[in-house]
Design a protein around this motif. Sequence first.
Motif, PDB file in Angstrom:
ATOM      1  N   LYS A  83      53.512  16.372 -11.736  1.00  0.00           N
ATOM      2  CA  LYS A  83      52.718  15.362 -11.034  1.00  0.00           C
ATOM      3  C   LYS A  83      51.305  15.348 -11.586  1.00  0.00           C
ATOM      4  N   SER A  84      50.769  14.146 -11.797  1.00  0.00           N
ATOM      5  CA  SER A  84      49.402  14.004 -12.328  1.00  0.00           C
ATOM      6  C   SER A  84      48.667  12.908 -11.574  1.00  0.00           C
ATOM      7  N   GLY A  85      47.373  13.130 -11.387  1.00  0.00           N
ATOM      8  CA  GLY A  85      46.532  12.097 -10.797  1.00  0.00           C
ATOM      9  C   GLY A  85      45.945  11.194 -11.876  1.00  0.00           C
ATOM     10  N   TYR A  86      45.724   9.948 -11.547  1.00  0.00           N
ATOM     11  CA  TYR A  86      45.158   8.985 -12.502  1.00  0.00           C
ATOM     12  C   TYR A  86      43.922   8.335 -11.896  1.00  0.00           C
ATOM     13  N   THR A  87      42.853   8.259 -12.672  1.00  0.00           N
ATOM     14  CA  THR A  87      41.638   7.545 -12.293  1.00  0.00           C
ATOM     15  C   THR A  87      41.265   6.602 -13.427  1.00  0.00           C
ATOM     16  N   GLY A  88      41.215   5.313 -13.112  1.00  0.00           N
ATOM     17  CA  GLY A  88      40.942   4.307 -14.139  1.00  0.00           C
ATOM     18  C   GLY A  88      39.471   4.165 -14.465  1.00  0.00           C
ATOM     19  N   SER A  89      39.175   3.358 -15.449  1.00  0.00           N
ATOM     20  CA  SER A  89      37.790   3.072 -15.823  1.00  0.00           C
ATOM     21  C   SER A  89      37.100   2.278 -14.723  1.00  0.00           C
ATOM     22  N   LYS A  90      35.754   2.323 -14.715  1.00  0.00           N
ATOM     23  CA  LYS A  90      34.988   1.642 -13.681  1.00  0.00           C
ATOM     24  C   LYS A  90      34.622   0.218 -14.124  1.00  0.00           C
ATOM     25  N   TYR A  91      34.668  -0.691 -13.151  1.00  0.00           N
ATOM     26  CA  TYR A  91      34.351  -2.103 -13.407  1.00  0.00           C
ATOM     27  C   TYR A  91      33.391  -2.607 -12.334  1.00  0.00           C
ATOM     28  N   SER A  92      32.751  -3.708 -12.649  1.00  0.00           N
ATOM     29  CA  SER A  92      31.725  -4.234 -11.740  1.00  0.00           C
ATOM     30  C   SER A  92      32.307  -4.979 -10.546  1.00  0.00           C
ATOM     31  N   THR A  93      33.584  -5.389 -10.622  1.00  0.00           N
ATOM     32  CA  THR A  93      34.197  -6.113  -9.499  1.00  0.00           C
ATOM     33  C   THR A  93      35.577  -5.537  -9.187  1.00  0.00           C
ATOM     34  N   TYR A  94      36.017  -5.782  -7.965  1.00  0.00           N
ATOM     35  CA  TYR A  94      37.335  -5.314  -7.516  1.00  0.00           C
ATOM     36  C   TYR A  94      38.433  -5.949  -8.356  1.00  0.00           C
ATOM     37  N   SER A  95      38.308  -7.245  -8.602  1.00  0.00           N
ATOM     38  CA  SER A  95      39.355  -7.973  -9.325  1.00  0.00           C
ATOM     39  C   SER A  95      39.504  -7.475 -10.761  1.00  0.00           C
ATOM     40  N   LYS A  96      38.383  -7.120 -11.421  1.00  0.00           N
ATOM     41  CA  LYS A  96      38.453  -6.618 -12.796  1.00  0.00           C
ATOM     42  C   LYS A  96      39.166  -5.266 -12.853  1.00  0.00           C
ATOM     43  N   ALA A  97      38.856  -4.410 -11.881  1.00  0.00           N
ATOM     44  CA  ALA A  97      39.511  -3.097 -11.847  1.00  0.00           C
ATOM     45  C   ALA A  97      40.999  -3.242 -11.582  1.00  0.00           C
ATOM     46  N   SER A  98      41.344  -4.129 -10.661  1.00  0.00           N
ATOM     47  CA  SER A  98      42.752  -4.358 -10.325  1.00  0.00           C
ATOM     48  C   SER A  98      43.506  -4.969 -11.508  1.00  0.00           C
ATOM     49  N   LYS A  99      42.881  -5.929 -12.164  1.00  0.00           N
ATOM     50  CA  LYS A  99      43.518  -6.590 -13.306  1.00  0.00           C
ATOM     51  C   LYS A  99      43.717  -5.612 -14.470  1.00  0.00           C
ATOM     52  N   ALA A 100      42.717  -4.790 -14.703  1.00  0.00           N
ATOM     53  CA  ALA A 100      42.797  -3.838 -15.812  1.00  0.00           C
ATOM     54  C   ALA A 100      43.968  -2.877 -15.605  1.00  0.00           C
ATOM     55  N   TYR A 101      44.138  -2.413 -14.373  1.00  0.00           N
ATOM     56  CA  TYR A 101      45.260  -1.494 -14.124  1.00  0.00           C
ATOM     57  C   TYR A 101      46.593  -2.224 -14.242  1.00  0.00           C
ATOM     58  N   ASN A 102      46.703  -3.365 -13.602  1.00  0.00           N
ATOM     59  CA  ASN A 102      47.982  -4.091 -13.606  1.00  0.00           C
ATOM     60  C   ASN A 102      48.396  -4.517 -15.014  1.00  0.00           C
ATOM     61  N   THR A 103      47.421  -4.855 -15.844  1.00  0.00           N
ATOM     62  CA  THR A 103      47.722  -5.267 -17.220  1.00  0.00           C
ATOM     63  C   THR A 103      48.280  -4.093 -18.031  1.00  0.00           C
ATOM     64  N   ASN A 104      47.806  -2.898 -17.731  1.00  0.00           N
ATOM     65  CA  ASN A 104      48.184  -1.730 -18.543  1.00  0.00           C
ATOM     66  C   ASN A 104      49.078  -0.738 -17.802  1.00  0.00           C
ATOM     67  N   ARG A 105      49.589  -1.133 -16.630  1.00  0.00           N
ATOM     68  CA  ARG A 105      50.278  -0.139 -15.791  1.00  0.00           C
ATOM     69  C   ARG A 105      51.526   0.452 -16.458  1.00  0.00           C
ATOM     70  N   TYR A 106      52.241  -0.331 -17.241  1.00  0.00           N
ATOM     71  CA  TYR A 106      53.453   0.190 -17.891  1.00  0.00           C
ATOM     72  C   TYR A 106      53.092   1.140 -19.037  1.00  0.00           C
ATOM     73  N   THR A 107      52.027   0.792 -19.757  1.00  0.00           N
ATOM     74  CA  THR A 107      51.573   1.686 -20.828  1.00  0.00           C
ATOM     75  C   THR A 107      51.078   3.006 -20.256  1.00  0.00           C
ATOM     76  N   ILE A 108      50.340   2.925 -19.155  1.00  0.00           N
ATOM     77  CA  ILE A 108      49.837   4.129 -18.490  1.00  0.00           C
ATOM     78  C   ILE A 108      50.996   4.978 -17.991  1.00  0.00           C
ATOM     79  N   ARG A 109      51.964   4.332 -17.346  1.00  0.00           N
ATOM     80  CA  ARG A 109      53.123   5.074 -16.829  1.00  0.00           C
ATOM     81  C   ARG A 109      53.905   5.730 -17.959  1.00  0.00           C
ATOM     82  N   ASP A 110      54.120   5.005 -19.059  1.00  0.00           N
ATOM     83  CA  ASP A 110      54.872   5.565 -20.186  1.00  0.00           C
ATOM     84  C   ASP A 110      54.154   6.773 -20.793  1.00  0.00           C
ATOM     85  N   SER A 111      52.828   6.705 -20.807  1.00  0.00           N
ATOM     86  CA  SER A 111      52.053   7.822 -21.340  1.00  0.00           C
ATOM     87  C   SER A 111      52.254   9.072 -20.486  1.00  0.00           C
TER      88      SER A 111
END
Length: 526
Positions: free
Chosen positions: A151-179
Motif C-alpha cells: 500500500k502506498s499513499g499518493y500526493t499530487g502536484s499543487k495547482y492554483s484551482t480545484y478544477s486544475k488539480a482534479s483535471k491533472a489527476y483524472n488525466t493521468n490516473r491510469y498512468t499513476i496507477r500503473d506506476s
Amino acid sequence: MFNNTLTQFNSFMKNFNQLIFILLFAYCLSGYSQSANLNRETFKVSYVKLPTTPILDDAKRTYSSNSRAIRISGFTKVATNGTIDFNLDFHGTSVGDVEIKKETKEEKDKDGNVTSTKYYYYAVTTFSSKATLTISNLNSGENMSYPYTEKSGYTGSKYSTYSKASKAYNTNRYTIRDSYRAEHRKSIEGKIYSKVNYVYGYVPYESLTSNIFWILATKKHPEYEKHQQAYEALKTIFNEMVYDQPIEPLLKKVKPNVDYFNDVVARYDKDDRKSKKLRYASFYNIAMIYLKLDQPLKAKEYANKLIENDYDKGDGKRIINTADNLINLFETNKTNTRHFEVITEDVSNEPVVTEVLVEAEEDTSEKSIAFLITAQNDTLQTTVTVNELAKMSVVANLIGEGNERKMFEAQNTKKLVVANGDVYEAVDFQSTLANDAATAPKFSKLLVEGEKINLYVHQGTEFLLQPKESTNATSTMSKNFVFGFNKELSSFSETCPALKTRVAAGEFKNTEEGLIKFAQELNSCE
C-alpha cells in the motif's frame, strides 16, 4: 680505613642492585598493565546459505513457476511439474478515495499584517495491491498459500484551482496507477524471491564487512605487534575463501593464529580486568574462526570459555546460538559444510538469472550493516533492511547474529549508524504524520548537522528542525508550518537577520531541498 671504604662500597652496590631490581620490576609491571583497547577489524567470508526445508535428493531439485521473478538457486527450472511448483496470482491494484485538498498560504508584511492569501489544491489518494502465492511441494505433499499486500499513499502536484488539480489527476490516473502497480509487483516479487530461497535455495553468499575480530589497538601493549600480525594473516586467509571451494586448506592455514591466541590466554592468566579483556579477544577470535570455517562445535567450546572468562558473557551466548543454528542446518541438510558447487539451470526456455548475494558497505539495495548506539553508550552491530529504514519510527526492527530479529525502542537509543554513512538519531518531537498527542523519541535520518540547527527527516516525508539549544524538534508538517511557513521558519533564524529577511521574502520552500538550503545557510551565518 680500607675496610671501611669497602663496606661503604658493598652497601652502595647492594642499594644500587635493589634500585635496579625495583625499576625493572616496575617496568615489567607497567608493560603488563598496559591498557588493552580493542578495535573491531572486519574480514571476508564466502559460503552457501543452506535452506531450512531442503530437497535432499539432487535429482528432485526442480521447480516450475508461472512467474519469471521466482527463481531458486541450486535448482533446475522446468516448464511444468517441478518438484516445487509456484503459482503467483497478482490480483491487481485498487485506488482509494480521491480527495482534492486545499492549502492556504498567507503573505504578510513586516508588521505581521496579511497582505495576500493564496490557495493551492492537490489530489490525495492511496493505491493498494494484493497477490497470492501458492506452493505445491511434491516431495512433502504440502500445498501452501501465502497472501501479500502493498500500500502506498499518493500526493499530487499543487495547482492554483480545484478544477486544475482534479483535471491533472483524472488525466493521468491510469498512468499513476500503473506506476504504483509496477512498483508494488516488484516489491512483492522481491519478498517472494527472498522467502523461497531462504526455505529451499542454496544461495552463494559473500559478506565483506559484517564479520569482526577483536584486535589490540593499544600500541604500547606488549602484544600489539603480534595481534596486528595475526589479524593481517587471518584477513589474507579469509580473503581466499570461496563458496564452492573446500575449507580444509584454510583450517590448516589458520592453526598458527589459533595457537597464538591460545598462548595469549595461557600467558595472561590473571584475574584483573585487563587480562580478562585480552583473554576475551582470544576466545572470541578463535570462536569466530571456527564458526566461519564450518566448525560449530569448536566454536561453542570457545564461546563457553568466553562466558567463563566473565568479561562479556553476551557475546559467548550469541556465538553459541549462532553455532546451534548452524548445527541444526547441517543436520537438516545432511552435510557438514557450507562450501560446495551450486548448479542453477533453466530448461524451461526462459532466461535464468544467477545471483550472488553481496553484503558490502556500499551496497544497501536489500540489507546493510548498521551499528546501534544505546542510551548507555553500548554499541551493537546489527543488520537493517532498506524497508525498515524507510518506515521505522518509535521502534526499529533490526537483525542480529544468527538472523535473530529484535525490536529496539528509540527512547532507549542514541543513534543508528548505517554502513553507507547515513545516521538515524532518536529525535524527540510531536509527529503530525503519526498524529501524536505529545512529544516522543523517534528514529529520524540526519540530513544537516551544524552548530546552530540540525535538520532531520522522519519516515522519508516529515522534516524536523531542531535548534542546538533545544531538546525537542519541530515538524514542518505541523499546522503552524503548513499555514504560516515563512513566519515559523523566521523564528528559527533570529540570530541571523540577513537570513530572516530572505525567509520573509519567500526564498525557502517547505521541501527537502529548501530546508537543507535554509539549515546550511543558518549554520554558516556569522
